[in-house]
Design a protein around this motif. Sequence first.
Motif, short mmCIF file in Angstrom:
data_model
loop_
_atom_site.label_atom_id
_atom_site.label_comp_id
_atom_site.label_asym_id
_atom_site.label_seq_id
_atom_site.Cartn_x
_atom_site.Cartn_y
_atom_site.Cartn_z
N GLN A 183 0.80 -1.16 0.23
CA GLN A 183 -0.02 0.03 -0.07
C GLN A 183 0.70 1.29 -0.05
O GLN A 183 0.29 2.39 -0.51
CB GLN A 183 -0.86 -0.07 1.05
CG GLN A 183 -1.95 -1.29 1.30
CD GLN A 183 -2.73 -1.36 2.24
OE1 GLN A 183 -2.46 -0.47 3.20
NE2 GLN A 183 -3.81 -2.25 2.46
N ALA A 184 1.96 1.28 0.67
CA ALA A 184 2.95 2.59 0.55
C ALA A 184 3.56 2.47 -0.70
O ALA A 184 3.76 3.60 -0.95
CB ALA A 184 3.92 2.06 1.81
N GLY A 185 3.86 1.30 -1.53
CA GLY A 185 4.35 1.86 -3.02
C GLY A 185 5.56 0.86 -3.15
O GLY A 185 6.29 1.11 -4.09
N LEU A 186 6.08 0.24 -1.98
CA LEU A 186 7.29 -0.72 -2.10
C LEU A 186 7.04 -1.68 -3.17
O LEU A 186 5.95 -2.36 -3.31
CB LEU A 186 7.74 -1.15 -0.96
CG LEU A 186 8.34 -0.19 0.20
CD1 LEU A 186 8.45 -0.98 1.59
CD2 LEU A 186 9.69 0.35 -0.16
N GLU A 187 8.13 -2.04 -3.76
CA GLU A 187 8.27 -2.76 -4.86
C GLU A 187 9.52 -4.12 -4.56
O GLU A 187 10.40 -3.55 -4.20
CB GLU A 187 8.44 -2.34 -6.28
CG GLU A 187 7.26 -1.37 -6.53
CD GLU A 187 7.61 -0.62 -7.90
OE1 GLU A 187 6.79 -0.99 -8.92
OE2 GLU A 187 8.69 0.10 -8.02
N THR A 217 4.67 3.53 12.66
CA THR A 217 5.02 3.84 11.30
C THR A 217 6.25 4.18 11.16
O THR A 217 6.90 4.64 11.95
CB THR A 217 4.13 5.06 10.95
OG1 THR A 217 2.82 4.86 10.87
CG2 THR A 217 4.74 5.54 9.20
N ILE A 218 7.15 3.01 10.28
CA ILE A 218 8.32 3.18 10.08
C ILE A 218 8.73 4.07 8.67
O ILE A 218 8.16 3.78 7.63
CB ILE A 218 9.02 1.73 10.24
CG1 ILE A 218 8.55 1.04 11.37
CG2 ILE A 218 10.59 2.01 9.82
CD1 ILE A 218 8.97 -0.21 11.23
N ASP A 229 16.89 6.60 -8.49
CA ASP A 229 16.23 7.65 -7.66
C ASP A 229 16.09 6.83 -6.05
O ASP A 229 16.12 5.73 -6.19
CB ASP A 229 14.98 7.92 -7.81
CG ASP A 229 14.87 9.03 -9.23
OD1 ASP A 229 15.81 9.70 -9.32
OD2 ASP A 229 13.81 8.74 -9.89
N THR A 230 16.21 7.88 -5.12
CA THR A 230 15.91 7.36 -3.96
C THR A 230 14.67 7.74 -3.34
O THR A 230 14.30 8.80 -3.49
CB THR A 230 16.97 7.72 -3.00
OG1 THR A 230 18.20 7.43 -3.43
CG2 THR A 230 16.89 7.36 -1.44
N ALA A 231 13.93 6.82 -2.69
CA ALA A 231 12.41 7.19 -2.49
C ALA A 231 12.42 6.85 -0.85
O ALA A 231 13.04 6.17 -0.28
CB ALA A 231 11.63 6.39 -3.16
N VAL A 232 11.38 7.66 -0.33
CA VAL A 232 11.16 7.46 1.15
C VAL A 232 9.56 6.98 1.30
O VAL A 232 8.71 7.68 0.70
CB VAL A 232 11.45 8.64 1.85
CG1 VAL A 232 11.04 8.54 3.43
CG2 VAL A 232 12.83 8.91 1.74
N TYR A 233 9.17 5.90 2.23
CA TYR A 233 7.99 5.57 2.12
C TYR A 233 7.66 5.31 3.85
O TYR A 233 8.52 5.13 4.55
CB TYR A 233 7.84 4.07 1.82
CG TYR A 233 8.01 4.14 0.34
CD1 TYR A 233 6.94 4.56 -0.77
CD2 TYR A 233 9.24 3.83 -0.44
CE1 TYR A 233 7.09 4.53 -2.04
CE2 TYR A 233 9.49 3.79 -1.78
CZ TYR A 233 8.43 4.10 -2.64
OH TYR A 233 8.79 4.16 -4.01
N ASP A 234 6.52 5.66 4.16
CA ASP A 234 5.88 5.51 5.44
C ASP A 234 5.29 4.28 5.55
O ASP A 234 4.18 3.85 4.85
CB ASP A 234 5.06 6.65 5.92
CG ASP A 234 5.65 8.11 6.08
OD1 ASP A 234 6.99 7.95 6.21
OD2 ASP A 234 5.21 8.99 5.79
#
Length: 248
Positions: A183-187, A217-218, A229-234
């Motif tokens: 749901q956060a968008g990690l793949e 939440t991490i 690209d570097t991405a940040v997710y909660d």
Amino acid sequence: MEIATIFGSLIIPTVIIGILIFIHEFGHFIAAKRADIEVQEFAFGFGPRLIGFFATTKGFEIRLPFDKSFRINKIKVKKNSETEYKINLFPIGGYVKMLGEEQSVNDPRSYSAKPVGKRFVVIVAGVIMNALLAAFLFYIVLANQSFVTIIPRLDVFNYNFIGTETTERVIISDVVPNSPADQAGLEAFDEVLSLNGTEVGTNSELADIVDANIGSTIVISVQKHDSTDTAVYDVYARPNPPEGEGSM
């Protein structure tokens, strides 16, 4: 308790080895059938017969110890089976008995009468079945990993590939559908760089941080697998995830 432990330590490995050998022999059996070789017996285990099955035009024959047998007349086939399927007393592997396997037989359907190529296929089929089993089990284990796996990274020092340096990194092997990570968008194949600002380089380091933040939440920083690209997710770390899934 000690007797039960000793008994289990003997029985469980025996059963596992027996299954591995049986799968190996099953490969020989399939290859022999495909090569039109007469297979006289296909057995699980060794020693005296516990039960055997043999299909005939008159009925389905069930063979028992001490040369006893009975027939189920309602189950019939168009022609007699050439193979007796057996379960023997000692469950340590199994075997395939082929016509002409131990000595040369003047029969076109014997193992000894077949070309070298077909005999070679029959021989290696057992090893191929073991390899397929190993690949299947590896897939099952990998598919049930909750979140990450560790893979080595190879940094090449020069064009001759002489000097190398190996480090570890955390790569997402799979993302469970509808999980917090999904749901956060990690793949899958994203590289995890840090959790809550703490760099991670091993699976255990990641697990320690997740365990310390269950119910919270991490903030996860990742290097995307399909770009630079570097991405940040909660991502929320669930305290009670569904069976077979991880917290995230």
